[in-house]
Design a protein around this motif. Structure first.
Motif, PDB file in Angstrom:
ATOM      1  N   LEU A 174       0.830  -1.199   0.000  1.00 53.97           N
ATOM      2  CA  LEU A 174       0.000   0.000   0.000  1.00 53.97           C
ATOM      3  C   LEU A 174       0.871   1.258   0.000  1.00 53.97           C
ATOM      4  N   GLN A 175       0.495   2.217  -0.837  1.00 54.88           N
ATOM      5  CA  GLN A 175       1.217   3.485  -0.877  1.00 54.88           C
ATOM      6  C   GLN A 175       0.245   4.626  -0.624  1.00 54.88           C
ATOM      7  N   LEU A 176       0.686   5.603   0.144  1.00 54.50           N
ATOM      8  CA  LEU A 176      -0.132   6.789   0.353  1.00 54.50           C
ATOM      9  C   LEU A 176      -0.175   7.592  -0.944  1.00 54.50           C
ATOM     10  N   LEU A 177      -1.362   7.910  -1.402  1.00 55.65           N
ATOM     11  CA  LEU A 177      -1.523   8.707  -2.626  1.00 55.65           C
ATOM     12  C   LEU A 177      -1.712  10.182  -2.283  1.00 55.65           C
ATOM     13  N   LEU A 178      -2.649  10.476  -1.400  1.00 56.86           N
ATOM     14  CA  LEU A 178      -2.880  11.847  -0.974  1.00 56.86           C
ATOM     15  C   LEU A 178      -3.681  11.855   0.315  1.00 56.86           C
ATOM     16  N   LYS A 179      -3.731  13.030   0.948  1.00 55.55           N
ATOM     17  CA  LYS A 179      -4.463  13.139   2.198  1.00 55.55           C
ATOM     18  C   LYS A 179      -5.002  14.549   2.373  1.00 55.55           C
ATOM     19  N   ALA A 180      -5.969  14.671   3.289  1.00 56.47           N
ATOM     20  CA  ALA A 180      -6.494  15.977   3.693  1.00 56.47           C
ATOM     21  C   ALA A 180      -6.853  15.887   5.169  1.00 56.47           C
ATOM     22  N   THR A 181      -6.499  16.894   5.916  1.00 60.53           N
ATOM     23  CA  THR A 181      -6.658  16.793   7.365  1.00 60.53           C
ATOM     24  C   THR A 181      -7.775  17.667   7.920  1.00 60.53           C
ATOM     25  N   LYS A 182      -8.343  18.572   7.115  1.00 60.86           N
ATOM     26  CA  LYS A 182      -9.462  19.353   7.627  1.00 60.86           C
ATOM     27  C   LYS A 182     -10.389  19.734   6.490  1.00 60.86           C
ATOM     28  N   ALA A 183     -11.575  20.195   6.869  1.00 61.23           N
ATOM     29  CA  ALA A 183     -12.611  20.506   5.888  1.00 61.23           C
ATOM     30  C   ALA A 183     -12.109  21.509   4.851  1.00 61.23           C
ATOM     31  N   ASP A 184     -12.486  21.247   3.612  1.00 67.46           N
ATOM     32  CA  ASP A 184     -12.168  22.067   2.429  1.00 67.46           C
ATOM     33  C   ASP A 184     -10.721  21.928   1.965  1.00 67.46           C
ATOM     34  N   ASP A 185      -9.912  21.160   2.682  1.00 66.93           N
ATOM     35  CA  ASP A 185      -8.558  20.887   2.194  1.00 66.93           C
ATOM     36  C   ASP A 185      -8.652  20.064   0.918  1.00 66.93           C
ATOM     37  N   LYS A 186      -7.722  20.293   0.017  1.00 66.17           N
ATOM     38  CA  LYS A 186      -7.614  19.473  -1.184  1.00 66.17           C
ATOM     39  C   LYS A 186      -6.267  18.778  -1.166  1.00 66.17           C
ATOM     40  N   GLY A 187      -6.307  17.455  -1.221  1.00 66.36           N
ATOM     41  CA  GLY A 187      -5.082  16.695  -1.373  1.00 66.36           C
ATOM     42  C   GLY A 187      -4.843  16.426  -2.850  1.00 66.36           C
ATOM     43  N   SER A 188      -3.568  16.438  -3.255  1.00 67.98           N
ATOM     44  CA  SER A 188      -3.279  16.173  -4.658  1.00 67.98           C
ATOM     45  C   SER A 188      -1.917  15.500  -4.793  1.00 67.98           C
ATOM     46  N   ASN A 189      -1.800  14.653  -5.811  1.00 65.70           N
ATOM     47  CA  ASN A 189      -0.546  13.945  -6.060  1.00 65.70           C
ATOM     48  C   ASN A 189      -0.687  13.196  -7.377  1.00 65.70           C
ATOM     49  N   LYS A 190       0.322  13.249  -8.212  1.00 63.46           N
ATOM     50  CA  LYS A 190       0.372  12.491  -9.476  1.00 63.46           C
ATOM     51  C   LYS A 190      -0.849  12.750 -10.360  1.00 63.46           C
ATOM     52  N   GLY A 191      -1.421  13.940 -10.300  1.00 65.02           N
ATOM     53  CA  GLY A 191      -2.593  14.267 -11.103  1.00 65.02           C
ATOM     54  C   GLY A 191      -3.910  13.900 -10.456  1.00 65.02           C
ATOM     55  N   PHE A 192      -3.858  13.198  -9.334  1.00 64.96           N
ATOM     56  CA  PHE A 192      -5.065  12.853  -8.585  1.00 64.96           C
ATOM     57  C   PHE A 192      -5.382  13.978  -7.602  1.00 64.96           C
ATOM     58  N   GLU A 193      -6.688  14.179  -7.368  1.00 68.14           N
ATOM     59  CA  GLU A 193      -7.133  15.172  -6.402  1.00 68.14           C
ATOM     60  C   GLU A 193      -8.311  14.632  -5.604  1.00 68.14           C
ATOM     61  N   ALA A 194      -8.441  15.127  -4.381  1.00 66.37           N
ATOM     62  CA  ALA A 194      -9.629  14.827  -3.578  1.00 66.37           C
ATOM     63  C   ALA A 194      -9.831  15.973  -2.608  1.00 66.37           C
ATOM     64  N   THR A 195     -11.077  16.402  -2.443  1.00 64.65           N
ATOM     65  CA  THR A 195     -11.389  17.516  -1.562  1.00 64.65           C
ATOM     66  C   THR A 195     -12.223  17.024  -0.392  1.00 64.65           C
ATOM     67  N   TYR A 196     -11.829  17.413   0.789  1.00 69.03           N
ATOM     68  CA  TYR A 196     -12.495  17.053   2.030  1.00 69.03           C
ATOM     69  C   TYR A 196     -13.778  17.878   2.140  1.00 69.03           C
ATOM     70  N   ARG A 197     -14.925  17.222   1.991  1.00 71.78           N
ATOM     71  CA  ARG A 197     -16.219  17.901   2.048  1.00 71.78           C
ATOM     72  C   ARG A 197     -16.945  17.476   3.310  1.00 71.78           C
ATOM     73  N   LYS A 198     -16.895  18.332   4.314  1.00 69.36           N
ATOM     74  CA  LYS A 198     -17.511  17.994   5.596  1.00 69.36           C
ATOM     75  C   LYS A 198     -19.028  17.977   5.476  1.00 69.36           C
ATOM     76  N   GLU A 199     -19.590  18.879   4.665  1.00 71.05           N
ATOM     77  CA  GLU A 199     -21.040  18.983   4.589  1.00 71.05           C
ATOM     78  C   GLU A 199     -21.673  17.749   3.960  1.00 71.05           C
ATOM     79  N   THR A 200     -20.934  17.081   3.078  1.00 70.95           N
ATOM     80  CA  THR A 200     -21.447  15.861   2.447  1.00 70.95           C
ATOM     81  C   THR A 200     -20.698  14.620   2.933  1.00 70.95           C
ATOM     82  N   THR A 201     -19.836  14.786   3.897  1.00 68.73           N
ATOM     83  CA  THR A 201     -18.967  13.709   4.430  1.00 68.73           C
ATOM     84  C   THR A 201     -18.392  12.868   3.296  1.00 68.73           C
TER      85      THR A 201
END
Lengths: 114, 112
Positions: free
Chosen positions: B44-71
């Motif tokens: 297993l390899q870590l791809l990306l992370k986000a530690t608080k609401a509205d943070d966006k993690g990104s790596n290698k062209g991948f993105e993910a946004t921490y959406r607290k309102e929609t969990t």
């Protein structure tokens, strides 16, 4: 990141035997974790190993079946005892790095029990 | 208790297609969120992370946004490559040093 190595990388074992898996980390860490990934499944935490104290096991896992040693801050072993085919899995160790909010994983040990 | 739900796979895409892998979570507090990737035959390899609401993690062209309102913490990539073929795991942890709770994983296969 952390450099984590595991031995063996894979093994094929007979029912009723035991296998000890080693995990070595490139620097000192307080907590080490052992996970199991059964075929086609997600990862499940087996136990948390702190140096100098007994490991803490998750529900469904017991020390007699999965004894863990943690002799120092860079090394841990997990033994899979009295194996059955249901123990066929990938076993991974992991550690925290940075502000202890990110876990890094070893390459895993792929175990097949016949 | 905590839980993570991922869209089921396998997902098969053509090269250069847009990727979305859905992930939603349930947690009692304010977790950190992660995407891990497992390439064939590897750990297993870590791809990306986000530690608080509205943070966006990104790596290698991948993105993910921490959406607290929609969990949610959906993984996206604008143009996938064959080399992205792997199993992707969404995960969360609550508090520093706590265990990870994983989703079931989503297998992605990218074809030419």
């Amino acid at each position: 990141s952390a450099v984590i190595s595991q031995k063996p990388s894979r093994d094929i074992c007979q029912r009723g035997t035991s296998l000890t898996i080693q995990c070595q980390v490139d620097s000192q860490v307080t907590m080490m974790f052992w996970y199991r990934q059964q075929p086609g499944q997600s990862l499940t935490l087996i136990a948390t190993a702190n140096q100098g104290s007994e490991a803490t096991y998750e529900s469904g896992f017991v020390i007699d079946k999965f004894p863990i040693s943690r002799p120092n801050l860079t090394f841990s072993t997990l033994t899979v005892s009295n194996m059955s085919p249901e123990d066929s899995s990938i076993y991974l160790c992991s550690v925290y790095r940075g502000r202890r909010d990110t876990q890094y994983f070893g390459p895993g040990t792929r175990l097949t029990v016949l | 208790g905590n839980s993570v739900t991922q869209m089921e796979g396998p997902v098969t895409l053509s090269e250069e297609a847009f990727l979305t892998i859905n992930c939603t979570y349930t947690a009692t507090g304010y977790p950190s969120l992660f995407w891990y990737v497992q390439y064939p035959g590897e750990g297993l390899q870590l791809l990306l992370k986000a530690t608080k609401a509205d943070d966006k993690g990104s790596n290698k062209g991948f993105e993910a946004t921490y959406r607290k309102e929609t969990t949610s913490f959906h993984l996206e990539k604008g143009s996938v490559q064959v080399s992205d073929s792997a199993v992707y795991f969404c995960a969360l942890s609550e508090g520093g040093g706590n265990k990870l709770t994983f989703g079931t994983g989503t297998q992605l296969k990218v074809e030419l």
